[in-house]
Write a protein that holds these residues in place. Structure first.
Motif, mmCIF file in Angstrom:
data_model
loop_
_atom_site.group_PDB
_atom_site.id
_atom_site.type_symbol
_atom_site.label_atom_id
_atom_site.label_comp_id
_atom_site.label_asym_id
_atom_site.label_seq_id
_atom_site.Cartn_x
_atom_site.Cartn_y
_atom_site.Cartn_z
ATOM 1 N N GLN A 155 24.227 36.112 38.641
ATOM 2 C CA GLN A 155 24.409 37.561 38.610
ATOM 3 C C GLN A 155 25.791 37.975 39.115
ATOM 4 O OE1 GLN A 155 20.832 38.505 41.009
ATOM 5 N NE2 GLN A 155 20.060 39.552 39.195
ATOM 6 N N CYS A 156 26.651 36.970 39.303
ATOM 7 C CA CYS A 156 27.995 37.226 39.814
ATOM 8 C C CYS A 156 29.029 37.198 38.696
ATOM 9 C CB CYS A 156 28.382 36.185 40.865
ATOM 10 S SG CYS A 156 27.528 36.375 42.438
ATOM 11 N N MET A 157 30.174 37.791 38.995
ATOM 12 C CA MET A 157 31.336 37.718 38.128
ATOM 13 C C MET A 157 32.411 36.944 38.888
ATOM 14 S SD MET A 157 33.070 40.911 36.079
ATOM 15 C CE MET A 157 31.585 41.139 35.067
ATOM 16 N N VAL A 158 32.934 35.922 38.253
ATOM 17 C CA VAL A 158 33.975 35.085 38.851
ATOM 18 C C VAL A 158 35.316 35.439 38.218
ATOM 19 C CG1 VAL A 158 34.905 32.733 38.833
ATOM 20 C CG2 VAL A 158 32.560 33.133 39.593
ATOM 21 N N PHE A 159 36.350 35.564 39.054
ATOM 22 C CA PHE A 159 37.694 35.898 38.595
ATOM 23 C C PHE A 159 38.628 34.734 38.930
ATOM 24 C CE2 PHE A 159 35.391 39.761 39.463
ATOM 25 C CZ PHE A 159 35.653 40.542 38.342
ATOM 26 N N GLU A 160 39.222 34.140 37.906
ATOM 27 C CA GLU A 160 40.000 32.926 38.075
ATOM 28 C C GLU A 160 41.237 32.926 37.176
ATOM 29 O OE1 GLU A 160 40.531 30.138 39.497
ATOM 30 O OE2 GLU A 160 38.826 29.800 40.841
ATOM 31 N N ASP A 161 42.219 32.108 37.555
ATOM 32 C CA ASP A 161 43.392 31.906 36.705
ATOM 33 C C ASP A 161 43.591 30.448 36.327
ATOM 34 O OD1 ASP A 161 44.083 31.370 39.477
ATOM 35 O OD2 ASP A 161 46.147 31.168 38.786
ATOM 36 N N THR A 175 29.295 34.894 35.117
ATOM 37 C CA THR A 175 30.153 35.460 34.084
ATOM 38 C C THR A 175 31.592 35.239 34.541
ATOM 39 O OG1 THR A 175 28.538 37.154 33.494
ATOM 40 C CG2 THR A 175 30.826 37.571 32.877
ATOM 41 N N VAL A 176 32.426 34.657 33.683
ATOM 42 C CA VAL A 176 33.755 34.231 34.095
ATOM 43 C C VAL A 176 34.832 35.089 33.426
ATOM 44 C CG1 VAL A 176 35.380 32.322 34.152
ATOM 45 C CG2 VAL A 176 32.941 31.870 34.449
ATOM 46 N N VAL A 177 35.697 35.657 34.248
ATOM 47 C CA VAL A 177 36.818 36.460 33.773
ATOM 48 C C VAL A 177 38.114 35.742 34.134
ATOM 49 C CG1 VAL A 177 38.015 38.676 33.933
ATOM 50 C CG2 VAL A 177 35.503 38.591 34.068
ATOM 51 N N ALA A 178 38.940 35.480 33.130
ATOM 52 C CA ALA A 178 40.211 34.803 33.353
ATOM 53 C C ALA A 178 41.346 35.810 33.471
ATOM 54 C CB ALA A 178 40.497 33.832 32.208
ATOM 55 N N LEU A 179 42.220 35.583 34.432
ATOM 56 C CA LEU A 179 43.441 36.363 34.580
ATOM 57 C C LEU A 179 44.584 35.587 33.945
ATOM 58 C CD1 LEU A 179 43.554 39.108 36.175
ATOM 59 C CD2 LEU A 179 41.571 37.700 36.722
ATOM 60 N N ALA A 180 45.281 36.220 33.010
ATOM 61 C CA ALA A 180 46.375 35.557 32.292
ATOM 62 C C ALA A 180 47.668 35.683 33.089
ATOM 63 C CB ALA A 180 46.521 36.150 30.905
ATOM 64 N N THR A 181 47.628 35.232 34.331
ATOM 65 C CA THR A 181 48.780 35.330 35.228
ATOM 66 C C THR A 181 49.493 33.996 35.404
ATOM 67 O OG1 THR A 181 47.268 34.975 37.080
ATOM 68 C CG2 THR A 181 47.838 37.254 36.547
ATOM 69 N N THR A 182 48.774 32.902 35.186
ATOM 70 C CA THR A 182 49.318 31.571 35.447
ATOM 71 C C THR A 182 49.415 30.733 34.180
ATOM 72 O OG1 THR A 182 48.334 31.623 37.665
ATOM 73 C CG2 THR A 182 49.023 29.472 36.818
ATOM 74 N N ASN A 183 48.387 30.785 33.360
ATOM 75 C CA ASN A 183 48.334 29.999 32.128
ATOM 76 C C ASN A 183 48.368 30.913 30.909
ATOM 77 O OD1 ASN A 183 47.880 27.193 33.194
ATOM 78 N ND2 ASN A 183 46.128 28.206 34.153
ATOM 79 N N PRO A 184 48.854 30.396 29.760
ATOM 80 C CA PRO A 184 48.935 31.217 28.548
ATOM 81 C C PRO A 184 47.561 31.738 28.133
ATOM 82 C CG PRO A 184 50.207 29.188 28.290
ATOM 83 C CD PRO A 184 49.417 29.047 29.555
ATOM 84 N N ARG A 185 47.531 32.979 27.670
ATOM 85 C CA ARG A 185 46.282 33.630 27.280
ATOM 86 C C ARG A 185 45.502 32.797 26.262
ATOM 87 N NH1 ARG A 185 43.948 38.835 26.857
ATOM 88 N NH2 ARG A 185 45.519 39.613 28.300
ATOM 89 N N ASP A 186 46.200 32.204 25.278
ATOM 90 C CA ASP A 186 45.485 31.488 24.213
ATOM 91 C C ASP A 186 44.832 30.206 24.701
ATOM 92 O OD1 ASP A 186 47.751 29.956 24.555
ATOM 93 O OD2 ASP A 186 48.404 30.038 22.476
ATOM 94 N N THR A 187 45.182 29.744 25.910
ATOM 95 C CA THR A 187 44.528 28.557 26.469
ATOM 96 C C THR A 187 43.312 28.923 27.311
ATOM 97 O OG1 THR A 187 45.827 28.484 28.530
ATOM 98 C CG2 THR A 187 46.774 27.413 26.574
ATOM 99 N N LEU A 188 43.073 30.224 27.500
ATOM 100 C CA LEU A 188 41.993 30.685 28.375
ATOM 101 C C LEU A 188 40.781 31.211 27.617
ATOM 102 C CD1 LEU A 188 44.216 32.716 30.880
ATOM 103 C CD2 LEU A 188 43.295 30.419 31.236
ATOM 104 N N THR A 189 40.972 31.588 26.367
ATOM 105 C CA THR A 189 39.924 32.302 25.639
ATOM 106 C C THR A 189 38.641 31.500 25.481
ATOM 107 O OG1 THR A 189 40.967 31.609 23.565
ATOM 108 C CG2 THR A 189 41.511 33.803 24.395
ATOM 109 N N ASP A 190 38.752 30.184 25.341
ATOM 110 C CA ASP A 190 37.539 29.375 25.175
ATOM 111 C C ASP A 190 36.962 28.916 26.510
ATOM 112 O OD1 ASP A 190 39.586 27.612 25.783
ATOM 113 O OD2 ASP A 190 38.848 26.024 24.457
ATOM 114 N N LYS A 191 37.602 29.305 27.621
ATOM 115 C CA LYS A 191 37.156 28.884 28.951
ATOM 116 C C LYS A 191 36.549 30.037 29.749
ATOM 117 C CE LYS A 191 40.631 25.200 29.336
ATOM 118 N NZ LYS A 191 41.098 25.271 27.950
ATOM 119 N N ALA A 192 36.584 31.248 29.175
ATOM 120 C CA ALA A 192 36.121 32.427 29.916
ATOM 121 C C ALA A 192 35.373 33.370 28.994
ATOM 122 C CB ALA A 192 37.319 33.141 30.546
#
Length: 208
Positions: A155-161, A175-192
Motif C-alpha cells: 500500500q506504499c509508494m516508493v520513490f527512487e532514482d 507502487t514504484v515511481v522513478a525520478l529521472a534525475t540520475t539515469n536517462p528516462r528511457d532506461t526507467l520506464t520498464d522498471k517503474a
C-alpha cells in the motif's frame, strides 16, 4: 492514481541533489584506489558503503577510503530538490506518513538532521544501512520502511532514482515511481510504474 498509505523515499537523487557531487567524490577516491571498473562512480549508485568497500576495494584500504569519504561529506552541501518540500507538505496535509529509506549511514543522516531540521521533521522514520540485513536491490529496506510507518508495503509508494532501488521497491510489492534525475528516462520506464522529473508533479495525479 490511488493515494498511498505510506510514502517511502530514497535520499540522494530523489530528495536531495547530491548524485553529481557523489559521482565526483567517488571518481576522486577511485583515482587513488583504482578498481579497473569502467564508469565506477555510476556502477556503485544505490549501494551501501560496506557493500562498495567489500566488493571493490582491498580490506587494508577501507579505513582510508572511509576517511576520505567522511571528509568530503562533512564539507558538502545537501540541497533539497525543487518541488520536494511542496510534496512533503502535501503528504502531511493528507495524513500520509513518509520515511526515508537510504543506503547512507547514520553519521551522514545525523549531519543532515543538524543542518536541515525542518526537512527531516517531515519524516516519521529513517531507515539507514545499519537497520537492514540486506541492502537494495533486496526488498528488505523498503519492507522495513513500511513496517516503521505501520503500513503494508503493498500500500506504499516508493520513490527512487537508481536501478537497484527501483528493483527493491518492486520486490517489496510497492507502487514504484522513478525520478529521472540520475539515469536517462528511457532506461526507467520498464522498471517503474511511473517516471517523473520532480515530486510535486504527482500532486495533481493523486488528486484526480
Amino acid at each position: 492514481m490511488t493515494k498511498p498509505a505510506g510514502a517511502l523515499f530514497d535520499l540522494d537523487g530523489v530528495l536531495i541533489d547530491t548524485e553529481g557531487i557523489y559521482t565526483d567524490i567517488w571518481k576522486d577516491i577511485e583515482s587513488h584506489f583504482p578498481t579497473g571498473i569502467p564508469d565506477f562512480a555510476h556502477v556503485i549508485k544505490g549501494n551501501t558503503l560496506p557493500r562498495i568497500l567489500d566488493t571493490y576495494f582491498r580490506p587494508e584500504d577501507h579505513a582510508e577510503i572511509r576517511h576520505m569519504l567522511k571528509e568530503r561529506e562533512d564539507a558538502m552541501d545537501y540541497p533539497v530538490f525543487p518541488g520536494v518540500m511542496n510534496f512533503l507538505h502535501y503528504l502531511a496535509d493528507q495524513g500520509i506518513p513518509a520515511a526515508i529509506v537510504t543506503s547512507s549511514g547514520d553519521v551522514k543522516m545525523d549531519l543532515i538532521t543538524k543542518r536541515e531540521p525542518a526537512f527531516m521533521a517531515c519524516f516519521k522514520a529513517v531507515i539507514t544501512d545499519s537497520k537492514v540485513e540486506h541492502s537494495k536491490p533486496h526488498p528488505d529496506p523498503y519492507i522495513k520502511g513500511a513496517q516503521a510507518l505501520g503500513v503494508d508495503p503493498r500500500q506504499c509508494m516508493v520513490f527512487e532514482d537508481s536501478y537497484s532501488g527501483l528493483e527493491a521497491g518492486r520486490a517489496a510489492g510497492a507502487t514504484v515511481v522513478a525520478l529521472a534525475t540520475t539515469n536517462p528516462r528511457d532506461t526507467l520506464t520498464d522498471k517503474a510504474d511511473l517516471v517523473i522529473d520532480r515530486l510535486d508533479e504527482l500532486i495533481g495525479a493523486l488528486e484526480a
